[in-house]
Design an enzyme around this catalytic site. Structure first.
Site, PDB file in Angstrom:
ATOM      1  CG  HIS A  81      -1.997  -1.010   1.201  1.00 41.79           C
ATOM      2  ND1 HIS A  81      -3.501  -0.848   1.529  1.00 41.79           N
ATOM      3  CD2 HIS A  81      -1.810  -2.443   0.953  1.00 41.79           C
ATOM      4  CE1 HIS A  81      -3.911  -1.875   1.603  1.00 41.79           C
ATOM      5  NE2 HIS A  81      -3.145  -2.810   0.965  1.00 41.79           N
TER       6      HIS A  81
ATOM      7  CB  SER B 259       5.199  -7.845  -8.442  1.00 41.80           C
ATOM      8  OG  SER B 259       5.916  -7.586  -7.315  1.00 41.80           O
TER       9      SER B 259
ATOM     10  CD  GLU C 141       6.734  -2.542  -9.141  1.00 35.88           C
ATOM     11  OE1 GLU C 141       6.695  -1.830  -7.977  1.00 35.88           O
ATOM     12  OE2 GLU C 141       7.565  -3.538  -8.911  1.00 35.88           O
TER      13      GLU C 141
ATOM     14  CD  GLN D  95      -0.102 -12.903  -3.820  1.00 38.86           C
ATOM     15  OE1 GLN D  95       0.153 -13.954  -3.828  1.00 38.86           O
ATOM     16  NE2 GLN D  95       0.242 -12.060  -2.909  1.00 38.86           N
TER      17      GLN D  95
END
Length: 465
Positions: free
Chosen positions: A15, A362, A365, A382
């Site tokens: 966060h 992730s 990114e 996830q």
């Protein structure tokens, strides 16, 4: 009068990072931002940005040395204290700033901090929720708490949800929603229920949900729940990784924030490797793999023969230097570190793919850098992120098709996926083409006049209006 935003992120890396990037974007548009997180988290952040219109106001959650308890009861006790002290702090700082003639114009909080919005409502201060997961996950959770819990808990086969173009099986849904989920995770469901109950209270105004995503990534998911004004403002990634120009020497913007100390020799090691040859392995800041799963990953990395950079975190009190029996063999073929500057790694030309837990930061990114993924989700959102990576954005393959009775994915399956993603076959080429596409679309979204940039401007205009 300039916008003055109070920004309260949940005190975990997942966060904190998007919250800092959000603050920087607001400041470039002329706002003043005060970031308030716990004393413990504030002290852990290693490279806080220093900007004229950014201030920090940490507060104590009663655990200034960090929460070290174990088990649900201990965490509930912490959660209650965090909520009590946090609510008092938010009320006090809103009142203080008002009395000093610098009143806040809006409070923005990340998810699971609904008490911050409740405190702000007492002062009639506008609030917005910074949603640090994809819009698709917001939609699934909303539907779970609004009439679809039975079909989501026990999906007989694939289920369809209103406004979403996907069919979801049990392995694609946030893990804590499933009936088969361990009791230990039921707390997570109750916390999200509190979050959505608070959103339902906002009856007079359309609640604004600021989503760390972008228009072309989730066009339908951003509109699936008509009740809320969901606007995409992402990807919330350091600007130097989204701009065409070289990153500036001025580090006042701080780059990527860290709560662990990154290893400083990763780039030098990557420089010695051929283009697109390296596998990067990281499971994020929170999750620590079981010993058996680590060993299966080790087998896969040794067998496939690609050089690799592995961020290997250990449990509290564990020493991987001694405890990991494949370490010596692995270090002959690759590099193992405790932490690294991930954006720097994903930007490197020697990188070929990312074996990832599919945490949302992730995932974004990797998308922003066009790096294909081997998706290895562990829990919560996830699972859904992995579904999107493989079936919607087509920038990765998923390894958890076959999980044995102990929940372990075998090394030969991991190796097979790595070889597909790194290989020169049709699938590998398709993934790399998708990577280039999403890299361009992410940049389009945040540049001046792009969908996310326009959405952020209109959000600020709306706060003052």
């Amino acid at each position: 009068m300039p916008h003055r935003i109070l920004l309260v992120p949940y005190p975990v890396q997942g966060h904190i990072n998007p919250a800092f990037e959000f603050a920087k974007r607001l400041i470039t548009l002329g706002a003043h931002v005060t970031i308030s997180t716990t004393v413990h988290m504030h002290n852990r952040i290693t490279n806080k940005p220093t900007l004229p219109n950014l201030s920090y106001y940490p507060f104590s959650d009663g655990y200034d040395d960090g929460f070290k308890g174990t088990g649900s009861d201990a965490y509930l006790e912490y959660h209650a204290e965090f909520q009590r002290r946090g609510s008092e702090f938010v009320s006090d700082i809103i009142l203080k700033n008002s009395q000093e003639g610098t009143p806040f114009t809006c409070l923005v909080h990340s998810l699971l901090l609904q008490w911050a919005a409740e405190a702000a409502r007492e002062f009639h201060l506008p609030t917005a929720l910074l949603w640090v997961q994809p819009a698709t996950v917001f939609d699934i959770l909303y539907y779970y708490f609004h009439g679809f819990s039975d079909s989501i808990k026990n999906p007989s086969s694939s289920i369809e949800l209103p406004g979403l173009p996907l069919l979801f099986s049990s392995r694609d849904l946030p893990s804590f929603l499933l009936a088969s989920c361990p009791d230990a995770y039921s707390l997570m469901t109750s916390f999200f229920e509190e979050q959505f109950n608070e959103l339902d209270v906002e009856t007079n105004l359309t609640k604004t949900i600021l989503v760390n995503s972008f228009e072309s990534l989730e066009p339908k998911a951003l509109r699936a729940v008509k009740k809320f004004n969901m606007i995409s403002i992402g990807p919330l990634i350091p600007s130097e990784h989204l701009d065409e120009k070289d990153s500036t020497e001025d580090n006042s913007y701080g780059g990527q924030t860290h709560i662990f100390q990154p290893s400083n020799d990763c780039v030098e090691w990557l420089d010695s490797k051929p283009k697109s040859s390296v596998v990067y392995v990281s499971f994020g800041s929170y999750f620590v793999l079981s010993e058996r799963q680590r060993e299966e990953i080790a087998h896969a990395l040794l067998d496939c023969g690609f050089p690799f950079l592995w961020v290997l975190r250990e449990k509290e009190g564990e020493n991987n230097e001694e405890g990991f029996k494949y370490r010596e063999e692995l270090e002959e073929k690759g590099k193992i570190v405790k932490w690294c500057s991930q954006m720097e790694i994903l930007s490197h030309p020697s990188l070929g793919c990312f074996l990832t837990h599919c945490g949302w930061n992730s995932t974004l990114e990797s998308l922003v850098k066009g790096v294909p993924m081997v998706a290895f989700p562990q829990w919560t959102d996830q699972m859904t992120n992995a579904k999107l990576i493989e079936d919607v954005w087509k920038i990765g393959v998923r390894v958890d098709e076959e999980v044995n009775e102990d929940g372990i994915v075998r090394g030969d399956e991991i190796r097979r996926c790595l070889e597909v993603v790194m290989g020169s076959g049709e699938k590998g080429e398709e993934l790399r083409r998708s990577g280039k596409k999403w890299k361009e679309l992410a940049r389009e979204a945040v540049k001046e006049g792009g969908s996310s940039e326009k959405n952020l401007r209109s959000f600020l205009d709306g706060v003052v209006g």
